[in-house]
Design a protein around this motif. Structure first.
Motif, short mmCIF file in Angstrom:
data_model
loop_
_atom_site.label_atom_id
_atom_site.label_comp_id
_atom_site.label_asym_id
_atom_site.label_seq_id
_atom_site.Cartn_x
_atom_site.Cartn_y
_atom_site.Cartn_z
N UNK A 16 65.99 34.45 30.63
CA UNK A 16 64.88 33.92 29.83
C UNK A 16 63.60 33.91 30.65
N UNK A 17 62.47 34.02 29.95
CA UNK A 17 61.18 33.87 30.61
C UNK A 17 60.20 33.16 29.70
N UNK A 18 59.32 32.41 30.32
CA UNK A 18 58.15 31.84 29.65
C UNK A 18 56.98 32.11 30.58
N UNK A 19 55.80 32.21 30.01
CA UNK A 19 54.64 32.40 30.88
C UNK A 19 53.39 31.85 30.23
N UNK A 20 52.44 31.54 31.09
CA UNK A 20 51.13 31.08 30.70
C UNK A 20 50.11 31.98 31.36
N UNK A 21 49.13 32.41 30.61
CA UNK A 21 48.06 33.25 31.12
C UNK A 21 46.74 32.50 30.96
N UNK A 22 45.97 32.45 32.02
CA UNK A 22 44.67 31.78 31.99
C UNK A 22 43.59 32.72 32.53
N UNK A 23 42.59 32.95 31.72
CA UNK A 23 41.44 33.76 32.15
C UNK A 23 40.40 32.83 32.74
N UNK A 24 39.87 33.22 33.90
CA UNK A 24 38.82 32.45 34.55
C UNK A 24 37.45 32.80 34.01
N UNK A 25 36.44 32.19 34.56
CA UNK A 25 35.07 32.37 34.06
C UNK A 25 34.54 33.78 34.25
N UNK A 26 35.06 34.53 35.23
CA UNK A 26 34.59 35.89 35.47
C UNK A 26 35.36 36.94 34.67
N UNK A 27 36.27 36.50 33.82
CA UNK A 27 37.10 37.43 33.06
C UNK A 27 36.33 38.06 31.91
N UNK A 28 36.54 39.36 31.75
CA UNK A 28 35.97 40.07 30.62
C UNK A 28 37.02 40.37 29.56
N UNK A 29 38.25 39.91 29.79
CA UNK A 29 39.33 40.23 28.85
C UNK A 29 39.79 39.03 28.04
N UNK A 136 44.99 38.12 39.45
CA UNK A 136 44.35 39.42 39.23
C UNK A 136 42.84 39.21 39.27
N UNK A 137 42.19 39.92 40.18
CA UNK A 137 40.74 39.78 40.32
C UNK A 137 40.08 41.14 40.37
N UNK A 138 38.93 41.24 39.75
CA UNK A 138 38.18 42.48 39.75
C UNK A 138 36.85 42.27 39.04
N UNK A 139 36.09 43.34 38.85
CA UNK A 139 34.78 43.21 38.22
C UNK A 139 34.82 42.57 36.83
N UNK A 140 35.88 42.82 36.08
CA UNK A 140 36.02 42.24 34.74
C UNK A 140 37.29 41.42 34.59
N UNK A 141 37.96 41.16 35.72
CA UNK A 141 39.22 40.42 35.65
C UNK A 141 39.18 39.20 36.56
N UNK A 142 39.66 38.11 36.02
CA UNK A 142 39.79 36.83 36.72
C UNK A 142 40.95 36.11 36.03
N UNK A 143 42.17 36.56 36.31
CA UNK A 143 43.33 36.11 35.56
C UNK A 143 44.35 35.44 36.48
N UNK A 144 45.02 34.45 35.93
CA UNK A 144 46.14 33.80 36.61
C UNK A 144 47.28 33.71 35.62
N UNK A 145 48.40 34.31 35.96
CA UNK A 145 49.59 34.29 35.11
C UNK A 145 50.69 33.56 35.87
N UNK A 146 51.38 32.68 35.18
CA UNK A 146 52.49 31.96 35.79
C UNK A 146 53.72 32.19 34.93
N UNK A 147 54.69 32.91 35.49
CA UNK A 147 55.95 33.21 34.82
C UNK A 147 57.04 32.28 35.34
N UNK A 148 57.88 31.80 34.44
CA UNK A 148 59.08 31.05 34.81
C UNK A 148 60.27 31.85 34.30
N UNK A 149 61.10 32.30 35.22
CA UNK A 149 62.32 33.03 34.89
C UNK A 149 63.49 32.08 35.03
#
Length: 154
Positions: A16-29, A136-149
């Protein structure tokens, strides 16, 4: 027992897996939300393949989006190499090597570069599975994903 040995023993029992994805202020997605799914495990000679299927609910939306991922964990004595098989096993993308940071934690030895974006991981062993954090960081990315397996019994 080292974190690598403990994780190697745990990988085949994950279901099983669950996850949470959070985009930061610099995220373009703007890819914030929550997901859940099942993991089918395929054991290979020196690797474990996770075939993940589930649903993701973007924040502020009422409809879930189906997802499918295939990750391959290649087992080595002093590291685990994580691949994403989105283009099939022959064209897998090598993400990073996870090396022991403590008795319960592995970290990416160096970031994975994808264009101008960098991907890093931190894996922590938990009682009935493990947690994998992606940054994940980049010009249009500022993401934090937390997976629980989680193992089948939890």
């Amino acid at each position: 027992m080292t974190a690598i040995i403990r994780l190697t023993q745990r990988l085949p029992s994950i279901r099983h897996l669950t996850f949470t994805s959070r985009s930061g202020t610099a995220s373009g997605v703007a890819w914030s939300g929550q997901g859940h799914g099942q993991v089918e495990v395929d054991s290979l000679a020196n690797a474990i393949r996770f075939i993940e299927r589930g649903h993701f609910l973007p924040r502020g939306q009422s409809r879930e989006v189906a997802f499918r991922n295939v990750y391959r964990w290649e087992l080595q004595p002093n590291r685990l190499t994580l691949y994403h098989e989105r283009r099939g096993p022959e064209n897998a993308v090598r993400l990073f090597d996870l090396v022991a940071d403590s008795a319960t934690t592995l970290v990416s030895e160096s970031p994975h570069l994808c264009g101008a974006d960098t991907y890093q991981g931190r894996l922590s062993l938990e009682e009935h599975g493990f947690r994998l954090e992606w940054r994940i960081e980049g010009p249009r990315k500022d993401e934090r994903l937390v997976y629980h397996y989680r193992q089948a019994s939890t």
